[in-house]
Scaffold this motif. Structure first.
Motif, mmCIF file in Angstrom:
data_model
loop_
_atom_site.group_PDB
_atom_site.id
_atom_site.type_symbol
_atom_site.label_atom_id
_atom_site.label_comp_id
_atom_site.label_asym_id
_atom_site.label_seq_id
_atom_site.Cartn_x
_atom_site.Cartn_y
_atom_site.Cartn_z
ATOM 1 N N UNK A 103 46.159 51.091 30.097
ATOM 2 C CA UNK A 103 46.770 50.225 29.098
ATOM 3 C C UNK A 103 47.439 49.018 29.727
ATOM 4 N N UNK A 104 48.316 48.413 28.972
ATOM 5 C CA UNK A 104 48.991 47.196 29.415
ATOM 6 C C UNK A 104 49.816 47.426 30.684
ATOM 7 N N UNK A 105 50.638 48.451 30.691
ATOM 8 C CA UNK A 105 51.466 48.722 31.876
ATOM 9 C C UNK A 105 50.598 49.021 33.095
ATOM 10 N N UNK A 106 49.498 49.737 32.876
ATOM 11 C CA UNK A 106 48.583 50.044 33.978
ATOM 12 C C UNK A 106 47.945 48.767 34.524
ATOM 13 N N UNK A 107 47.569 47.870 33.614
ATOM 14 C CA UNK A 107 46.968 46.601 34.030
ATOM 15 C C UNK A 107 47.957 45.779 34.855
ATOM 16 N N UNK A 108 49.203 45.725 34.401
ATOM 17 C CA UNK A 108 50.232 44.982 35.141
ATOM 18 C C UNK A 108 50.515 45.627 36.498
ATOM 19 N N UNK A 109 50.516 46.946 36.556
ATOM 20 C CA UNK A 109 50.727 47.637 37.837
ATOM 21 C C UNK A 109 49.569 47.361 38.796
ATOM 22 N N UNK A 110 48.351 47.369 38.274
ATOM 23 C CA UNK A 110 47.178 47.058 39.093
ATOM 24 C C UNK A 110 47.280 45.649 39.651
ATOM 25 N N UNK A 111 47.737 44.720 38.819
ATOM 26 C CA UNK A 111 47.915 43.336 39.270
ATOM 27 C C UNK A 111 49.015 43.257 40.330
ATOM 28 N N UNK A 112 50.117 43.959 40.107
ATOM 29 C CA UNK A 112 51.257 43.899 41.037
ATOM 30 C C UNK A 112 50.895 44.410 42.423
ATOM 31 N N UNK A 113 49.970 45.364 42.499
ATOM 32 C CA UNK A 113 49.592 45.893 43.820
ATOM 33 C C UNK A 113 48.390 45.149 44.412
ATOM 34 N N UNK A 114 47.951 44.090 43.728
ATOM 35 C CA UNK A 114 46.867 43.270 44.266
ATOM 36 C C UNK A 114 45.468 43.773 43.941
ATOM 37 N N UNK A 115 45.357 44.747 43.046
ATOM 38 C CA UNK A 115 44.046 45.315 42.754
ATOM 39 C C UNK A 115 43.290 44.684 41.610
ATOM 40 N N UNK A 116 43.971 43.900 40.771
ATOM 41 C CA UNK A 116 43.292 43.359 39.597
ATOM 42 C C UNK A 116 42.292 42.279 39.941
ATOM 43 N N UNK A 117 42.706 41.297 40.712
ATOM 44 C CA UNK A 117 41.797 40.179 41.004
ATOM 45 C C UNK A 117 40.519 40.618 41.723
ATOM 46 N N UNK A 118 40.595 41.498 42.728
ATOM 47 C CA UNK A 118 39.327 41.967 43.330
ATOM 48 C C UNK A 118 38.434 42.677 42.323
ATOM 49 N N UNK A 119 39.025 43.447 41.446
ATOM 50 C CA UNK A 119 38.251 44.145 40.429
ATOM 51 C C UNK A 119 37.581 43.145 39.480
ATOM 52 N N UNK A 120 38.293 42.111 39.123
ATOM 53 C CA UNK A 120 37.736 41.069 38.255
ATOM 54 C C UNK A 120 36.607 40.307 38.942
ATOM 55 N N UNK A 121 36.681 40.197 40.258
ATOM 56 C CA UNK A 121 35.623 39.514 41.016
ATOM 57 C C UNK A 121 34.434 40.438 41.275
ATOM 58 N N UNK A 122 34.595 41.720 40.931
ATOM 59 C CA UNK A 122 33.500 42.661 41.126
ATOM 60 C C UNK A 122 33.596 43.458 42.404
ATOM 61 N N UNK A 123 34.655 43.246 43.169
ATOM 62 C CA UNK A 123 34.858 44.036 44.387
ATOM 63 C C UNK A 123 35.548 45.334 44.019
ATOM 64 N N UNK A 124 35.363 46.343 44.814
ATOM 65 C CA UNK A 124 36.023 47.630 44.576
ATOM 66 C C UNK A 124 37.517 47.472 44.790
ATOM 67 N N UNK A 125 38.282 47.933 43.820
ATOM 68 C CA UNK A 125 39.734 47.908 43.973
ATOM 69 C C UNK A 125 40.190 49.238 44.546
ATOM 70 N N UNK A 126 41.103 49.185 45.484
ATOM 71 C CA UNK A 126 41.528 50.405 46.140
ATOM 72 C C UNK A 126 42.724 51.041 45.569
#
Length: 89
Positions: free
Chosen positions: A66-89
């Motif tokens: 959800x929203x909080x999960x998305x923000x947490x993913x962004x805060x740890x640097x995982x959102x942008x790689x995922x959006x680019x198609x790279x595996x997020x860790x």
């Protein structure tokens, strides 16, 4: 840019907040599935993710939560790689 799918509601502030973050990260289009007045669609979403709350967000078919999960993913640097198609860790 990755394919993003969002189960949402027009009246949900968390949905608006999640979409604002996606826009800030360069996402201009997504597949939106509105659950308002559509209990069968909300039930389908609940079967997929085990949650009934919105938003529920998928990126390239991966449920990111959800929203909080998305923000947490962004805060740890995982959102942008995922959006680019790279595996997020």
């Amino acid at each position: 840019m990755a394919h993003v799918k969002i189960y949402s509601s027009d009246y949900c502030p968390y949905c608006h907040r999640a979409k604002a973050l996606l826009r800030a990260r360069g996402v201009t289009e997504w597949e939106e599935i509105n659950v308002d007045g559509r209990p069968e669609i909300r039930q389908e979403m609940a079967r997929l993710v085990g949650r009934t709350s919105v938003p529920q967000i998928f990126i390239e078919g991966r449920h990111v939560g959800g929203c909080d999960d998305l923000h947490a993913l962004d805060a740890c640097g995982g959102l942008e790689p995922l959006l680019r198609g790279a595996a997020a860790g």
